[in-house]
Design a protein around this motif. Sequence first.
Motif, mmCIF file in Angstrom:
data_model
loop_
_atom_site.group_PDB
_atom_site.id
_atom_site.type_symbol
_atom_site.label_atom_id
_atom_site.label_comp_id
_atom_site.label_asym_id
_atom_site.label_seq_id
_atom_site.Cartn_x
_atom_site.Cartn_y
_atom_site.Cartn_z
ATOM 1 N N LEU A 87 -13.303 6.304 15.047
ATOM 2 C CA LEU A 87 -12.207 5.537 14.472
ATOM 3 C C LEU A 87 -11.616 6.321 13.310
ATOM 4 C CD1 LEU A 87 -13.585 1.879 14.463
ATOM 5 C CD2 LEU A 87 -12.355 3.098 16.266
ATOM 6 N N GLY A 88 -10.299 6.452 13.313
ATOM 7 C CA GLY A 88 -9.625 7.252 12.298
ATOM 8 C C GLY A 88 -9.305 6.468 11.039
ATOM 9 N N HIS A 89 -9.397 7.146 9.924
ATOM 10 C CA HIS A 89 -8.953 6.687 8.586
ATOM 11 C C HIS A 89 -8.930 5.160 8.410
ATOM 12 C CE1 HIS A 89 -5.083 6.190 10.666
ATOM 13 N NE2 HIS A 89 -4.855 7.488 10.710
ATOM 14 N N ILE A 90 -10.132 4.555 8.321
ATOM 15 C CA ILE A 90 -10.215 3.091 8.414
ATOM 16 C C ILE A 90 -9.806 2.324 7.157
ATOM 17 C CG2 ILE A 90 -11.973 3.201 10.226
ATOM 18 C CD1 ILE A 90 -14.001 2.261 8.033
ATOM 19 N N ASP A 91 -9.339 3.008 6.119
ATOM 20 C CA ASP A 91 -8.669 2.259 5.050
ATOM 21 C C ASP A 91 -7.354 2.931 4.652
ATOM 22 O OD1 ASP A 91 -9.687 4.429 3.655
ATOM 23 O OD2 ASP A 91 -10.563 3.260 2.018
ATOM 24 N N ALA A 92 -6.707 3.558 5.635
ATOM 25 C CA ALA A 92 -5.483 4.311 5.356
ATOM 26 C C ALA A 92 -4.321 3.441 4.910
ATOM 27 C CB ALA A 92 -5.077 5.126 6.583
ATOM 28 N N MET A 93 -4.441 2.128 5.045
ATOM 29 C CA MET A 93 -3.386 1.244 4.582
ATOM 30 C C MET A 93 -3.181 1.362 3.067
ATOM 31 S SD MET A 93 -3.021 -2.729 5.754
ATOM 32 C CE MET A 93 -1.510 -3.285 6.526
ATOM 33 N N LYS A 94 -4.168 1.946 2.377
ATOM 34 C CA LYS A 94 -4.049 2.147 0.938
ATOM 35 C C LYS A 94 -3.202 3.372 0.601
ATOM 36 C CE LYS A 94 -8.218 5.036 0.410
ATOM 37 N NZ LYS A 94 -9.603 5.099 -0.067
ATOM 38 N N GLY A 95 -2.809 4.149 1.616
ATOM 39 C CA GLY A 95 -2.149 5.432 1.388
ATOM 40 C C GLY A 95 -1.005 5.382 0.388
ATOM 41 N N PHE A 96 -0.086 4.457 0.597
ATOM 42 C CA PHE A 96 1.050 4.305 -0.310
ATOM 43 C C PHE A 96 0.997 2.978 -1.069
ATOM 44 C CE2 PHE A 96 2.727 7.380 2.834
ATOM 45 C CZ PHE A 96 2.991 8.420 1.951
ATOM 46 N N TYR A 97 -0.182 2.360 -1.062
ATOM 47 C CA TYR A 97 -0.393 1.120 -1.807
ATOM 48 C C TYR A 97 -1.839 1.098 -2.295
ATOM 49 C CZ TYR A 97 -0.159 -3.827 -3.080
ATOM 50 O OH TYR A 97 -0.183 -5.018 -3.771
ATOM 51 N N PRO A 98 -2.145 1.863 -3.349
ATOM 52 C CA PRO A 98 -3.533 1.986 -3.807
ATOM 53 C C PRO A 98 -4.206 0.654 -4.123
ATOM 54 C CG PRO A 98 -2.179 3.693 -4.817
ATOM 55 C CD PRO A 98 -1.236 2.772 -4.088
ATOM 56 N N ALA A 99 -3.427 -0.367 -4.498
ATOM 57 C CA ALA A 99 -4.010 -1.675 -4.823
ATOM 58 C C ALA A 99 -4.642 -2.344 -3.608
ATOM 59 C CB ALA A 99 -2.942 -2.592 -5.424
ATOM 60 N N PHE A 100 -4.398 -1.800 -2.417
ATOM 61 C CA PHE A 100 -5.002 -2.328 -1.193
ATOM 62 C C PHE A 100 -6.515 -2.429 -1.319
ATOM 63 C CE2 PHE A 100 -7.007 -1.337 2.916
ATOM 64 C CZ PHE A 100 -6.471 -2.326 3.726
ATOM 65 N N SER A 101 -7.123 -1.419 -1.941
ATOM 66 C CA SER A 101 -8.587 -1.390 -2.063
ATOM 67 C C SER A 101 -9.130 -2.546 -2.889
ATOM 68 C CB SER A 101 -9.038 -0.063 -2.676
ATOM 69 O OG SER A 101 -8.693 1.013 -1.831
ATOM 70 N N ASP A 102 -8.295 -3.111 -3.760
ATOM 71 C CA ASP A 102 -8.742 -4.181 -4.647
ATOM 72 C C ASP A 102 -8.540 -5.578 -4.060
ATOM 73 O OD1 ASP A 102 -9.419 -2.294 -6.616
ATOM 74 O OD2 ASP A 102 -7.331 -2.215 -7.307
#
Length: 268
Positions: free
Chosen positions: A158-173
Amino acid sequence: MKFDLHTHHDRCGHAQNTIRDYIEAAIAGGLQVIGISDHSPYFGSSEDHAQPLIAMAKSEFPRYIEEVLQLKKEYEGKIDVLLGVESDYFPEHTAIYQQEYAKYPFDYIIGSVHLSGGVSIFNRNRWNKLNEAQKIEQKEEYYRLIAESARSGMFNILGHIDAMKGFYPAFSDIATPKVNETLKIIGESGVAIEINTSGKTKDVGGWYPSREILEQALHYGVEVTFGSDAHIPGRVADDWEEVRQTLKEIGFKQWVYFKNKQKQVVQL
């Protein structure tokens, strides 16, 4: 044993240089294994070339396979060239994707979710005007698709499984138990996840996934591999040694790559 399973080239429309250039970069970088894994065509579309700046045309796919297989033979004894593909995951089109992939001798297939809710995960505007509850919904839908892709049986990685944070770093929080639930499913499915170092080319910086997710992945028995996601030859194996050391610090003992769809274990 140094390897990189995630590389692109000029066919996809947004990477530079030829497949040969990536192989030569891998040799120069001391790799024993290089995987070629350009973006799959949009097989679910009626158009031959639905997204020319994102993925290759359907008619180009056999030529891509043929070129990689020819280079695999040419470089035998110098470096192990593996045939891969980075496949989009569209639940409604799984049958046609499986049908196409079954025609070719892939060493591995990377499954990546690039669209969630019909919108690119890299579209920073998708977060505009969302309240906290809606942000949680967006994140949970993304991980629902990743979990579904793990269960599909279509993919080795599975590729880059938290890549949604790429242009939205707050995604991780954005807090949700869905991330750990998904990691548990991935562990049970026996699919590996990649440590993808291309996050450094986006606003977020760093790697996909985060160290926190990797710590949880270890807890759930998820196996890991390495992919630079290089779109230029100079990024082949980017941060490889740093990733290896980080995995050892977290507690991983090994990582894997795939050849002829068979898992190859490499000690860290």
